[in-house]
Design a protein around this motif. Structure first.
Motif, short mmCIF file in Angstrom:
data_model
loop_
_atom_site.label_atom_id
_atom_site.label_comp_id
_atom_site.label_asym_id
_atom_site.label_seq_id
_atom_site.Cartn_x
_atom_site.Cartn_y
_atom_site.Cartn_z
N PHE A 20 1.40 -4.94 4.02
CA PHE A 20 0.55 -5.65 4.98
C PHE A 20 0.77 -7.15 4.81
O PHE A 20 0.65 -7.67 3.70
CB PHE A 20 -0.92 -5.31 4.78
CG PHE A 20 -1.84 -6.05 5.70
CD1 PHE A 20 -1.83 -5.79 7.06
CD2 PHE A 20 -2.69 -7.03 5.22
CE1 PHE A 20 -2.66 -6.48 7.93
CE2 PHE A 20 -3.53 -7.72 6.06
CZ PHE A 20 -3.50 -7.45 7.43
N ASP A 21 1.09 -7.83 5.90
CA ASP A 21 1.25 -9.29 5.92
C ASP A 21 -0.08 -9.87 6.39
O ASP A 21 -0.42 -9.80 7.57
CB ASP A 21 2.39 -9.67 6.86
CG ASP A 21 2.67 -11.16 6.88
OD1 ASP A 21 1.76 -11.97 6.60
OD2 ASP A 21 3.82 -11.52 7.20
N ALA A 22 -0.84 -10.43 5.45
CA ALA A 22 -2.18 -10.92 5.77
C ALA A 22 -2.14 -12.14 6.68
O ALA A 22 -3.03 -12.33 7.50
CB ALA A 22 -2.94 -11.24 4.48
N ARG A 23 -1.13 -12.97 6.53
CA ARG A 23 -1.03 -14.16 7.37
C ARG A 23 -0.76 -13.77 8.83
O ARG A 23 -1.37 -14.30 9.75
CB ARG A 23 0.06 -15.09 6.87
CG ARG A 23 0.01 -16.46 7.53
CD ARG A 23 1.02 -17.42 6.96
NE ARG A 23 0.87 -17.56 5.51
CZ ARG A 23 1.86 -17.92 4.69
NH1 ARG A 23 3.05 -18.19 5.15
NH2 ARG A 23 1.64 -18.00 3.39
N ALA A 24 0.16 -12.84 9.04
CA ALA A 24 0.50 -12.40 10.40
C ALA A 24 -0.42 -11.28 10.89
O ALA A 24 -0.33 -10.90 12.05
CB ALA A 24 1.95 -11.92 10.44
N THR B 223 0.85 -1.18 0.00
CA THR B 223 0.00 0.00 0.00
C THR B 223 0.89 1.24 0.00
O THR B 223 2.12 1.12 0.06
CB THR B 223 -0.91 0.03 1.24
OG1 THR B 223 -0.11 0.28 2.40
CG2 THR B 223 -1.67 -1.29 1.42
N LEU B 224 0.30 2.41 -0.02
CA LEU B 224 1.09 3.64 0.04
C LEU B 224 1.86 3.76 1.35
O LEU B 224 2.92 4.37 1.39
CB LEU B 224 0.20 4.86 -0.16
CG LEU B 224 -0.33 5.07 -1.57
CD1 LEU B 224 -1.28 6.26 -1.60
CD2 LEU B 224 0.80 5.27 -2.56
N THR B 225 1.33 3.20 2.42
CA THR B 225 1.98 3.36 3.73
C THR B 225 2.91 2.22 4.11
O THR B 225 3.64 2.34 5.09
CB THR B 225 0.92 3.53 4.84
OG1 THR B 225 0.07 2.38 4.84
CG2 THR B 225 0.10 4.79 4.62
N GLY B 226 2.89 1.11 3.38
CA GLY B 226 3.77 0.01 3.72
C GLY B 226 3.33 -1.30 3.09
O GLY B 226 2.66 -1.32 2.06
#
Length: 112
Positions: A24-28, A19-22
């Motif tokens: 995202f790890d959906a699993r964690a 994303t624009l901000t970083g």
């Protein structure tokens, strides 16, 4: 990414979402906040805004030791900030891969 919940992302066949901000790890279920520099400036206003954002995010990466993500699009070299793409890419001292993100990225610093 629109109106999608983190739970819905976890059901997708992908683990990491940028994303624009970083990233995202959906699993964690964890957001890795990472500064981003972009170059898609096709108008004077976008050039001005991106110059400011890129400067702030470069300084943030240098100050915190976080990796700086470079968002490079196919036509960026021919746009208003095209002359900044190569010098910024050459200033990178190390790279970070998506598998690195999945493991929890190591300390990588920007120079400058």
């Amino acid at each position: 990414m629109g109106a999608i919940s983190r739970a819905q992302l976890a059901d997708m066949p992908f683990r990491l979402f940028e994303t624009l901000t970083g990233v995202f790890d959906a699993r964690a279920q964890r957001m890795h906040s990472l500064p981003l520099a972009g170059f898609e400036a096709d108008t004077p206003l976008r050039e001005w805004l991106l110059r400011g954002v890129n400067h702030v995010n470069w300084r943030r990466a240098c100050h915190t030791g976080q990796p700086l993500r470079l968002g490079i699009h196919p036509d960026d070299l021919s746009l208003r900030l095209g002359h900044r793409v190569i010098p910024m890419a050459e200033a990178v001292s190390a790279s970070l891969t998506y598998p690195d993100m999945a493991r929890g990225y190591p300390a990588v610093t920007a120079s400058g």
